[in-house]
Design a protein around this motif. Structure first.
Motif, PDB file in Angstrom:
ATOM      1  N   UNK A   3      -8.282 -14.199  26.942  1.00  0.00           N
ATOM      2  CA  UNK A   3      -7.329 -14.421  25.859  1.00  0.00           C
ATOM      3  C   UNK A   3      -7.816 -13.891  24.517  1.00  0.00           C
ATOM      4  N   UNK A   4      -8.963 -13.209  24.526  1.00  0.00           N
ATOM      5  CA  UNK A   4      -9.447 -12.495  23.344  1.00  0.00           C
ATOM      6  C   UNK A   4      -9.635 -11.030  23.712  1.00  0.00           C
ATOM      7  N   UNK A   5      -9.365 -10.147  22.767  1.00  0.00           N
ATOM      8  CA  UNK A   5      -9.497  -8.706  23.022  1.00  0.00           C
ATOM      9  C   UNK A   5     -10.959  -8.272  23.035  1.00  0.00           C
ATOM     10  N   UNK A   6     -11.821  -9.067  22.387  1.00  0.00           N
ATOM     11  CA  UNK A   6     -13.233  -8.700  22.276  1.00  0.00           C
ATOM     12  C   UNK A   6     -13.852  -8.520  23.660  1.00  0.00           C
ATOM     13  N   UNK A   7     -14.536  -7.395  23.907  1.00  0.00           N
ATOM     14  CA  UNK A   7     -15.214  -7.210  25.200  1.00  0.00           C
ATOM     15  C   UNK A   7     -16.274  -8.289  25.404  1.00  0.00           C
ATOM     16  N   UNK A   8     -16.525  -8.638  26.655  1.00  0.00           N
ATOM     17  CA  UNK A   8     -17.517  -9.651  26.974  1.00  0.00           C
ATOM     18  C   UNK A   8     -18.780  -9.030  27.549  1.00  0.00           C
ATOM     19  N   UNK A   9     -19.886  -9.744  27.386  1.00  0.00           N
ATOM     20  CA  UNK A   9     -21.177  -9.245  27.872  1.00  0.00           C
ATOM     21  C   UNK A   9     -21.197  -9.079  29.388  1.00  0.00           C
ATOM     22  N   UNK A  10     -20.344  -9.836  30.092  1.00  0.00           N
ATOM     23  CA  UNK A  10     -20.336  -9.779  31.553  1.00  0.00           C
ATOM     24  C   UNK A  10     -19.326  -8.777  32.120  1.00  0.00           C
ATOM     25  N   UNK A  11     -18.577  -8.090  31.263  1.00  0.00           N
ATOM     26  CA  UNK A  11     -17.479  -7.249  31.732  1.00  0.00           C
ATOM     27  C   UNK A  11     -17.918  -6.199  32.749  1.00  0.00           C
ATOM     28  N   UNK A  12     -18.981  -5.476  32.452  1.00  0.00           N
ATOM     29  CA  UNK A  12     -19.421  -4.403  33.348  1.00  0.00           C
ATOM     30  C   UNK A  12     -19.877  -4.945  34.693  1.00  0.00           C
ATOM     31  N   UNK A  13     -20.592  -6.068  34.664  1.00  0.00           N
ATOM     32  CA  UNK A  13     -21.034  -6.671  35.926  1.00  0.00           C
ATOM     33  C   UNK A  13     -19.842  -7.116  36.759  1.00  0.00           C
ATOM     34  N   UNK A  14     -18.831  -7.674  36.104  1.00  0.00           N
ATOM     35  CA  UNK A  14     -17.625  -8.107  36.814  1.00  0.00           C
ATOM     36  C   UNK A  14     -16.989  -6.922  37.541  1.00  0.00           C
ATOM     37  N   UNK A  15     -16.863  -5.810  36.843  1.00  0.00           N
ATOM     38  CA  UNK A  15     -16.267  -4.618  37.457  1.00  0.00           C
ATOM     39  C   UNK A  15     -17.098  -4.118  38.636  1.00  0.00           C
ATOM     40  N   UNK A  16     -18.418  -4.173  38.479  1.00  0.00           N
ATOM     41  CA  UNK A  16     -19.305  -3.732  39.562  1.00  0.00           C
ATOM     42  C   UNK A  16     -19.181  -4.629  40.797  1.00  0.00           C
ATOM     43  N   UNK A  17     -18.879  -5.903  40.554  1.00  0.00           N
ATOM     44  CA  UNK A  17     -18.725  -6.848  41.664  1.00  0.00           C
ATOM     45  C   UNK A  17     -17.332  -6.796  42.295  1.00  0.00           C
ATOM     46  N   UNK A  18     -16.457  -5.973  41.728  1.00  0.00           N
ATOM     47  CA  UNK A  18     -15.115  -5.826  42.290  1.00  0.00           C
ATOM     48  C   UNK A  18     -14.054  -6.646  41.595  1.00  0.00           C
ATOM     49  N   UNK A  19     -14.415  -7.286  40.486  1.00  0.00           N
ATOM     50  CA  UNK A  19     -13.448  -8.101  39.751  1.00  0.00           C
ATOM     51  C   UNK A  19     -12.636  -7.282  38.768  1.00  0.00           C
ATOM     52  N   UNK A  20     -11.517  -7.851  38.350  1.00  0.00           N
ATOM     53  CA  UNK A  20     -10.654  -7.205  37.379  1.00  0.00           C
ATOM     54  C   UNK A  20     -10.553  -8.074  36.135  1.00  0.00           C
ATOM     55  N   UNK A  21     -10.306  -7.453  34.996  1.00  0.00           N
ATOM     56  CA  UNK A  21     -10.199  -8.167  33.722  1.00  0.00           C
ATOM     57  C   UNK A  21      -8.850  -7.836  33.094  1.00  0.00           C
ATOM     58  N   UNK A  22      -8.096  -8.872  32.766  1.00  0.00           N
ATOM     59  CA  UNK A  22      -6.804  -8.709  32.099  1.00  0.00           C
ATOM     60  C   UNK A  22      -6.897  -9.340  30.705  1.00  0.00           C
ATOM     61  N   UNK A  23      -6.207  -8.750  29.740  1.00  0.00           N
ATOM     62  CA  UNK A  23      -6.206  -9.267  28.373  1.00  0.00           C
ATOM     63  C   UNK A  23      -4.792  -9.688  27.995  1.00  0.00           C
ATOM     64  N   UNK A  24      -4.607 -10.957  27.736  1.00  0.00           N
ATOM     65  CA  UNK A  24      -3.294 -11.476  27.348  1.00  0.00           C
ATOM     66  C   UNK A  24      -3.049 -11.200  25.858  1.00  0.00           C
ATOM     67  N   UNK A  25      -1.839 -11.467  25.362  1.00  0.00           N
ATOM     68  CA  UNK A  25      -1.579 -11.340  23.920  1.00  0.00           C
ATOM     69  C   UNK A  25      -2.288 -12.414  23.087  1.00  0.00           C
TER      70      UNK A  25
END
Length: 368
Positions: free
Chosen positions: A39-61
């Motif tokens: 719910x925040x646009x700011x990138x998170x420290x875990x974002x890259x690891x999440x993608x590597x693990x196969x997860x997806x990240x969505x950003x709400x308004x």
């Protein structure tokens, strides 16, 4: 494979996010995958690891009430584009209502509210939070919590007495945190604090964590122990204010603001004691980590006693700085450290065991 959509602020290094990543790393991702609704646009420290693990990240308004119609439209499209979602789990405190109500509107069958806090932060969003908290029960059909105090806050004492909740421990990767004297020596040499008495704290710079009080206590403690050194791990909106406070107290040379780090487990080895003077907590994962490192701990008495596994834990009221000075002095006298893995495992905080339990629970929810 099933996918769980977790509603969070953003995936930065903080207690809730660290807990989620601990489970995510150890769940069998061929059976259960995590995605994150930020719910925040700011990138998170875990974002890259999440993608590597196969997860997806969505950003709400975002959770601004004036954008609520826009939020609902966004969620409708997200669920239409991703019809595989059967479980939504909210970790946003009372504002988790946003995601869970949207999930209900879009016929998501399993809607989990995960209680992490034993109180609600009093800020400008307080009226909105109270409205959302009152509306939450109509959108939830699974009650998860990190501890009893958090469950009572969000579900009420009657539901707790009836056992109408699921306890999900803030479990950790125990071997990473076990006391290691070699790591301790390396870290203390790296930061040039070999002979210091290191008081450690891990927490986001926000009012809940009570950093102003901690600095006032440390200022008093320095008067009786010139070798004392305070190490603060974390980041947040109040960091600059806290740094200024340290300058005003003339103690900044005795404090290390380490920021967000990816190796907190190594920093625990460096510490001589751990302090957490929070105004409130649910069940703080940092308290589990500190005890896994066999550190003497000083916690505020507002923190649930569920976290007190070790006989090295003190709970002290933040109404009196002198009591905290005495508590820290006592903690720093207790410097014999051993392998504390057994006490963490006995209290069900071993992530390898708990991740398997959670995985089975998720799978059972969609097979009903």
């Amino acid at each position: 494979m099933i996918r769980i959509l977790h509603s969070v602020s953003n995936m930065d290094r903080a207690g809730i996010e660290t807990m989620l990543m601990n489970y995510y790393r150890h769940i069998d991702k061929s059976q259960v995958q995590f995605d994150f609704l930020c719910n925040k646009k700011k990138p998170g420290a875990y974002d890259e690891e999440i993608k590597q693990l196969g997860g997806r990240i969505f950003h709400t308004p975002g959770l601004n009430p004036f954008r609520y119609p826009q939020y609902l439209r966004y969620m409708k499209k997200l669920f239409n584009d991703n019809p595989e979602y059967e479980i939504v789990e909210a970790h946003n405190g009372a504002l988790g209502f946003y995601a869970l109500f949207a999930a209900k509107l879009n016929n998501i069958p399993v809607r989990i509210f995960h209680a992490h806090g034993a109180s609600i932060t009093k800020d400008w969003k307080m009226p909105l939070k109270m409205v959302c908290k009152a509306l939450l029960p109509g959108s939830i059909n699974q009650n998860y919590t990190c501890g009893i105090a958090a469950a009572e806050c969000y579900f009420g004492k009657k539901k707790v007495e009836k056992g109408e909740y699921v306890l999900i421990p803030n479990a950790i990767d125990v071997p990473k945190f076990i006391y290691n004297p070699a790591v301790r020596d390396d870290m203390r040499a790296k930061y040039h604090i070999k002979d210091r008495h290191v008081i450690g704290h891990v927490g986001r710079f926000m009012k809940q964590k009570n950093h102003i009080f901690l600095l006032d206590v440390f200022s008093e403690y320095l008067k009786i122990d010139e070798k004392a050194y305070l190490v603060l791990l974390g980041d947040g909106e109040l960091m600059e204010e806290i740094k200024k406070r340290a300058v005003d107290l003339n103690i900044s040379e005795n404090i290390l603001f380490a920021g967000n780090v990816g190796n907190a487990n190594e920093w625990y080895q460096m510490f001589d004691c751990f302090v957490l003077p929070s105004v409130w907590e649910g069940l703080p994962v940092v308290g589990v980590e500190a005890q896994a490192a066999d550190l003497p701990c000083v916690f505020s008495d507002t923190i649930t006693k569920e976290i007190g596994f070790s006989d090295k834990v003190q709970f002290i009221s933040t109404s009196n700085k002198n009591d905290w000075v005495t508590g820290i002095k006592k903690a720093l006298r207790n410097q014999e450290r051993v392998d504390a893995s057994s006490i963490i495992e006995e209290n069900n905080y071993d992530i390898r065991t708990e991740a398997l339990k959670l995985q089975k629970r998720y799978l059972s929810l969609v097979r009903k």
